[in-house]
Design an enzyme around this catalytic site. Sequence first.
Site, PDB file in Angstrom:
ATOM      1  N   GLY A  51       0.814  -1.213   0.000  1.00  0.00           N
ATOM      2  CA  GLY A  51       0.000   0.000   0.000  1.00  0.00           C
ATOM      3  C   GLY A  51       0.843   1.256   0.000  1.00  0.00           C
ATOM      4  O   GLY A  51       2.055   1.231   0.232  1.00  0.00           O
ATOM      5  N   ASP A  67     -11.226  16.770  -1.737  1.00  0.00           N
ATOM      6  CA  ASP A  67     -11.450  16.073  -2.999  1.00  0.00           C
ATOM      7  C   ASP A  67     -12.377  14.879  -2.817  1.00  0.00           C
ATOM      8  O   ASP A  67     -12.724  14.211  -3.792  1.00  0.00           O
ATOM      9  CB  ASP A  67     -10.126  15.589  -3.587  1.00  0.00           C
ATOM     10  CG  ASP A  67      -9.408  14.621  -2.653  1.00  0.00           C
ATOM     11  OD1 ASP A  67      -9.704  13.421  -2.725  1.00  0.00           O
ATOM     12  OD2 ASP A  67      -8.575  15.060  -1.852  1.00  0.00           O
ATOM     13  N   GLU A 122      -1.099  18.801  -4.544  1.00  0.00           N
ATOM     14  CA  GLU A 122      -1.864  18.217  -5.627  1.00  0.00           C
ATOM     15  C   GLU A 122      -2.766  19.302  -6.201  1.00  0.00           C
ATOM     16  O   GLU A 122      -3.414  20.044  -5.449  1.00  0.00           O
ATOM     17  CB  GLU A 122      -2.716  17.040  -5.153  1.00  0.00           C
ATOM     18  CG  GLU A 122      -1.923  15.775  -4.955  1.00  0.00           C
ATOM     19  CD  GLU A 122      -2.818  14.577  -4.643  1.00  0.00           C
ATOM     20  OE1 GLU A 122      -4.032  14.779  -4.493  1.00  0.00           O
ATOM     21  OE2 GLU A 122      -2.284  13.460  -4.565  1.00  0.00           O
TER      22      GLU A 122
END
Length: 875
Positions: free
Chosen positions: A464, A720, A773
Amino acid sequence: MTSRATSVRPAPGRRPRRRTLIGLVVALVAALAPTGLTPPAQAAPVLLSQGRPATASSTENAGTPAAAAVDGNTGTRWSSAFSDPQWLRVDLGARATISQVTLAWEGAYARAFQLQTSDDGSTWTTIHTTTAGTGGTQTLTVSGAGRYVRMYGTARATGYGYSLWEFQVYGETGGGTPTCGSANAAQGRPATASSTENAGLPASAAVDGNTGTRWASAASDPQWLRVDLGSTQTICRVVLNWEAAYARAFQLQTSADGAAWTTIYSTTTGTGGVQTLDVTGSGRYLRVYGTARGTGYGYSLWEFQVNTTGGTTDPGIPPTDPRNPNFGPNTFVFDPSTPTATIQSRLNTLFTQQETNQFGPQRYAVLFKPGSYTADVNLGFFTQVAGLGLSPDDVNLNGHVRVEAFWMGGNATQNFWRAAENLSVTLPAGVTVERWAVSQAAPYRRMHLRGGQNQIQLWNGGDGWSSGGLMADTRIDGLVVSGSQQQWYSRNSEFGNGWTGSVWNMVFQGVVGAPAPHFPNPSHTVIAQTPQVREKPFLYVDGTGEYRVFVPALRTNSTGTSWYGRTPAGSSISLSQFYLVQPGTSAATINAALAQGRHLLFTPGVHHVTEPIRVDRPDTVVLGLGLATIQADNGTVAMRVADVDGVKVAGIMFEAGAVTSPVLMEVGPPGSAASHAANPTSLHDVFFRIGGPGVGRATNTLTINSDNVIGDHMWLWRADHGDGVGWTVNTADTGLTVNGDNVTMYGLFVEHYQKYQTVWNGNGGRTYFYQNEMPYDPPNQAGWMNGSTRGYAAYKVADSVTSHQAWGLGSYCYFNVNPAVVADRAFEVPTNPNVRFTNMVTVSLGGVGTINRVINNTGDTANAAHQQSYLTNYP
């Protein structure tokens, strides 16, 4: 394992979506499980009644006392004698504005009852009434104010008494005794009426401030005139200036919605003329409801004036006992005499509730007094664990302080909002791995992981991902293994056996045992010293049992921790000098405490404010426990810091409300110019969120106008994923705007804003580690243009700036709504030899979207075919 970790690199197309909706349903279930009740929405004010003194008109027996209805336990209840009327009353401890009441009835419920408020416990105002009660769990939106709230039952639905599992009162506390203002809250507000005599006598004429114009109704009964005050107001006085056609019988009524009305005054002996009526009530709407005219004509008012509670005569700021402080119900303090089983049970309960609860309002702090313990601390969302020693080594946990990613199948890219501080950890015998698999807003600060044979893993240890974190003022005796951690910032720490691993952007500053500088393969940016920093203030208990806050001194050109093998420099403040802010406290009360010279400690919870918290005094400390959250409601600015020396804000999260705020936090007013070089303001673990629990909006998020400010780990996030998320929903232009000179950022994370993520207008700025981001959700290229430029840069240095430096910067795109969207560049700066950027990376996450250039028109494209682009220097 070490060699595998060192070689981990993202595979094309393999990276999971950064943040998904996985676990939100589970989080909601976990959030509701402890009470069994439906809590108010995130934007609602907080629960005020739990644990407060309660009394009742009667009790059925000793096992069903009044206190059982406010203990937060749905397995205990209050029940009354089998007669009418009966009541249950709770004392909130201070006057509060009440917005919601939840009644969890046992089988013996009320068919007819009233909810009432009082300032003195003797004079009552009805804020809700019904004769058609349904039992079950009733959540009632109300509008009222008072220190006392009671359920007054007048008709039982069964042959038994009245019985409540829980009586929950929600609202916002103020302070002191209210005073009635003189301003006319009705003047100029929208007014409507049941009728008008003619077009020249409209409803608006009664609220225009002109005693020469009037409203007049048709000549019949009943008739009414209504004014919309624009928001819920506490009404204390009404002045009726009647024309000759007056009311002999009328009522004054309030409403929250213009549909359901509560009578706050009634008479059948109206006198006409000018009537000044002292009343108690609250609502957005107020009307005069006439039922009997005094003449053969209609009703006619020259003016309809409304006065509201405009202030307090006594700020009501209580003292803080530094030896027995009230940290609120969500802070748990353990000492070495606490049974190990008790500690572990509490830790397990918190983790079960918080493992997936990333958007719930619950906040928790777990504090350990100096001593040795055995405990496995597995941290979920919005949980802080901290030692209460002056040194981390004053508290030793034999066990773990860890973060896992099992809830997302090993993907730790949503493991946000938690903290470990001021502790030492000794792993159990035979165990050599501690896991801290986190992403943003999860500081590992002032910690000591003992044992040179041990390692701390910054991801789940398997396949992960983790996506960014901070380690500061920390000693790791053994090895740090970053594995598939994508970016990380380490400052002023000590790694006994070094560091291994690299993906995109690893930055080390003032770290003893840092790897050799080498960028981009491995992507290690190493800065030997930290030029000027102050470590985060922290709570501790001294040798006499007094709680104090330690404020570390400024360090210059530093390496290593502030405490290992040395005595930390700084000053200590008794908690008696702090005001402990409980959820529900109004900004007016907080500002009154600040005006008295108090520092602030925010207890765990969501603190709603409808006006700015104003920090005007030099050297004020504002400290949060349990990631305490300040939410800006009604479009307010949450906090303004004056242009003064040495303010410290630490451990606070700021949240946007549904109404757009111009900015959530402002440091220094526009035009600030004073030098604070010798004593800068500093922000430590200060986080911001726009949307996620629900709709949130802010034009700007953090604006710094003062000079010499230090930012020590901040995450500014336009959500987001979660609730209230979308291009036209959680709107926010810019994360960070810096107008001051000589501002320094250590560990700056800014994500998903709709224009520039960061705008730097001041000279002499420095950033050490930047993670970004771009917004995921531009609908198309036309909807995300900056003039003729495609998209907005992640980091914009204004053309007027002549000096600026930045090290270790990463900007990523993931345009999942429309992968054809292009950002022309990640960094946009003036071309000047004194504007220097070192070690940059751009990434197209999974090849979804394009960043055309790294900085200005320099650097390779990051897209589906070439997902990472590196640049070591500009210019």
